[in-house]
Design an enzyme around this catalytic site. Structure first.
Site, mmCIF file in Angstrom:
data_model
loop_
_atom_site.group_PDB
_atom_site.id
_atom_site.type_symbol
_atom_site.label_atom_id
_atom_site.label_comp_id
_atom_site.label_asym_id
_atom_site.label_seq_id
_atom_site.Cartn_x
_atom_site.Cartn_y
_atom_site.Cartn_z
ATOM 1 N N ASP A 188 -30.919 -13.871 80.631
ATOM 2 C CA ASP A 188 -30.333 -13.920 81.968
ATOM 3 C C ASP A 188 -29.015 -13.135 82.020
ATOM 4 O OD1 ASP A 188 -29.388 -16.091 80.265
ATOM 5 O OD2 ASP A 188 -28.375 -16.937 82.006
ATOM 6 N N HIS A 202 -25.330 -13.148 80.192
ATOM 7 C CA HIS A 202 -25.570 -14.054 79.069
ATOM 8 C C HIS A 202 -26.367 -13.329 77.981
ATOM 9 C CE1 HIS A 202 -26.616 -18.515 77.983
ATOM 10 N NE2 HIS A 202 -25.722 -17.987 77.169
ATOM 11 N N HIS A 237 -25.135 -15.836 84.749
ATOM 12 C CA HIS A 237 -26.375 -16.511 84.351
ATOM 13 C C HIS A 237 -27.310 -16.650 85.550
ATOM 14 C CE1 HIS A 237 -24.365 -18.447 80.762
ATOM 15 N NE2 HIS A 237 -23.308 -18.374 81.559
ATOM 16 N N TYR A 238 -28.605 -16.823 85.259
ATOM 17 C CA TYR A 238 -29.464 -17.452 86.260
ATOM 18 C C TYR A 238 -29.844 -18.834 85.754
ATOM 19 C CZ TYR A 238 -33.557 -15.470 83.658
ATOM 20 O OH TYR A 238 -34.467 -15.083 82.707
ATOM 21 N N THR A 239 -30.162 -19.718 86.688
ATOM 22 C CA THR A 239 -30.403 -21.114 86.306
ATOM 23 C C THR A 239 -31.783 -21.330 85.721
ATOM 24 O OG1 THR A 239 -31.213 -21.607 88.519
ATOM 25 C CG2 THR A 239 -28.855 -21.978 88.107
ATOM 26 N N GLU A 270 -23.246 -19.470 87.371
ATOM 27 C CA GLU A 270 -24.698 -19.649 87.437
ATOM 28 C C GLU A 270 -25.193 -19.234 88.819
ATOM 29 O OE1 GLU A 270 -27.010 -20.681 85.296
ATOM 30 O OE2 GLU A 270 -25.902 -21.644 83.656
HETATM 31 ZN ZN LIG Z 1 -27.437 -18.331 80.808
#
Ligand SMILES: [Zn+2]
Length: 230
Positions: free
Chosen positions: A142, A132, A29-31, A94
């Site tokens: 993401d 994700h 993921h990215y935040t 993340e």
């Molecule tokens: Zn995500």
């Protein structure tokens, strides 16, 4: 990476993995938040009911919020390879990134140091590393087009297509399903997810190059019945 390199920052947002499931996937993921402290606060706040196992800052510091054996709350609704409840089946990582800027070198290095241990502990193959957006194409974008999947693949930590096959565009749904996408999300969303990961430079309608990508992935990594369903 040794345990001492990872800072424990426990989140209250976790539970037991359901139905005896063990991690067979790692979800990146990215935040999409301003900075790592903001993300840490959110991922550890009971109010938001979200978490992940790890957060990696731009400078490469790794925080662990949930034990790997527990079910963190990072994936939400979605499917991959016919499997639902991805939270029970995955480790969530993340990355402190807004989705618009490149991922920093120290952050990528920290990820590449963290991944082999996780993959060894849970016997996760490179094809188990997904974005994700792969499991929730209509909801999520993401880790996005800036994330360097090819770099991870070069180190044997992720997969990368080999463009040696061809397929007719009428095969899109069949091949996408065989690789793992949930086609009920719609062809447009699945095509976008495919390109975010494997061809971020491509846009417009489905091209032969997209079909070559899918044909290769579906041939080398076809969906098989999940092995860990009890
Ligand atoms: Zn995500």
């Amino acid at each position: 990476m040794t345990a001492s390199d990872v800072i424990a920052h426990p989140s209250p947002n976790f539970g037991p993995r359901r139905d005896g499931l063990l991690p067979s996937l790692i979800v990146i993921h990215y935040t999409a938040m301003a900075d790592a402290p903001s993300a840490l606060a959110r991922l550890c706040s009971e109010e938001f009911e979200v978490s992940a196992h790890y957060l990696i800052c731009k400078k490469g510091q790794v925080y662990q919020m949930v034990e790997e054996s527990a079910r963190a709350w990072h994936a939400g609704a979605g499917m991959w390879r016919g499997m639902a409840d991805i939270n029970s089946r995955s480790i969530g990582i993340e990355l402190d990134n807004d989705g618009q800027t490149p991922f920093s070198e120290p952050q990528m290095t920290a990820l590449e140091t963290l991944l082999p241990g996780i993959m060894t502990r849970w016997n996760i193959a490179p094809e188990g590393l997904i974005g994700h957006s792969d499991m929730a194409p209509t909801r999520k974008a993401d880790p996005g087009r800036k994330f360097d999947w090819a770099r991870l693949a070069l180190q044997g930590l992720a997969i990368w297509p080999e463009g040696t096959k061809t397929a007719d565009q009428t095969e899109f749904a069949t091949l996408a399903t065989r690789f793992g996408y949930d086609m009920t999300q719609g062809e447009g969303a699945v095509l976008d997810a495919l390109r975010q990961r494997f061809a971020p430079w491509r846009d417009g309608p489905v091209q032969d190059a997209d079909m070559a990508t899918l044909a290769d992935l579906a041939a080398r990594f076809p969906v098989e019945p999940p092995q860990n369903i009890t």
